[in-house]
Design a protein around this motif. Structure first.
Motif, short mmCIF file in Angstrom:
data_model
loop_
_atom_site.label_atom_id
_atom_site.label_comp_id
_atom_site.label_asym_id
_atom_site.label_seq_id
_atom_site.Cartn_x
_atom_site.Cartn_y
_atom_site.Cartn_z
N LEU A 4 6.63 -30.59 19.42
CA LEU A 4 6.49 -31.92 18.82
C LEU A 4 6.90 -31.94 17.34
O LEU A 4 7.13 -33.02 16.79
CB LEU A 4 5.05 -32.43 18.98
N GLY A 50 10.08 -33.74 16.95
CA GLY A 50 10.10 -35.19 17.18
C GLY A 50 9.34 -35.56 18.43
O GLY A 50 8.80 -34.72 19.14
N GLU A 51 9.31 -36.84 18.67
CA GLU A 51 8.58 -37.40 19.80
C GLU A 51 9.11 -36.86 21.12
O GLU A 51 10.32 -36.67 21.29
CB GLU A 51 8.74 -38.93 19.75
N ARG A 52 8.20 -36.56 22.05
CA ARG A 52 8.56 -36.02 23.36
C ARG A 52 7.74 -36.73 24.44
O ARG A 52 6.59 -37.09 24.21
CB ARG A 52 8.26 -34.52 23.46
N CYS A 95 4.68 -38.72 23.21
CA CYS A 95 3.73 -38.05 22.32
C CYS A 95 4.40 -37.71 21.00
O CYS A 95 5.58 -37.38 20.97
CB CYS A 95 3.25 -36.74 22.96
N ARG A 96 3.62 -37.79 19.94
CA ARG A 96 4.12 -37.34 18.64
C ARG A 96 3.01 -36.59 17.93
O ARG A 96 1.83 -36.85 18.12
CB ARG A 96 4.66 -38.48 17.80
#
Length: 119
Positions: free
Chosen positions: A28, A31-33, A73-74
């Motif tokens: 994470l 970046g956002e995943r 998620c971030r």
């Protein structure tokens, strides 16, 4: 010293105690995943990955948002920073204790006769 309420601190260290969750947090940082993206390196089901995400979320280590059917998620670094402050208190404690020990050893060495080569 930063004081975290025991349940919050326990949740952070519980979450960090698992290698899968630590890897998810590391991923994470890029970046956002999606939960699927986080699950992929482990060849685990979305349900299993979601359980890990929930632990991280309860600990305040990530934030999740829903976009359609995808859960994104971030990283939320606040809990990590606070845990780091808690750990740093003990780092400072041990550093000061080791400094005292070093001073005592130097004093002891200085008091030895110069011709003494025995340890």
């Amino acid at each position: 010293m930063v004081e975290l309420e025991a349940p919050q601190l326990d949740a952070v260290f519980h979450a960090l105690g698992d290698a899968t969750r630590r890897r998810m947090l590391r991923d994470l940082t890029q970046g956002e995943r999606s939960v699927g993206d986080l699950a992929q390196p482990f060849a685990m089901s979305l349900a299993a990955a979601s359980k890990h995400v929930k632990v991280l979320e309860r600990a305040g280590l990530l934030q999740r948002r829903v976009q359609g059917r995808t859960h994104l998620c971030r990283l939320d670094p606040g809990a990590l920073a606070t845990a780091h402050e808690w750990i740093s208190f003990y780092e400072r404690f041990w550093t000061s204790r080791l400094d005292v020990l070093e001073g005592l050893l130097r004093k002891e060495d200085a008091q030895k006769p110069s011709g003494d080569t025995h340890d």
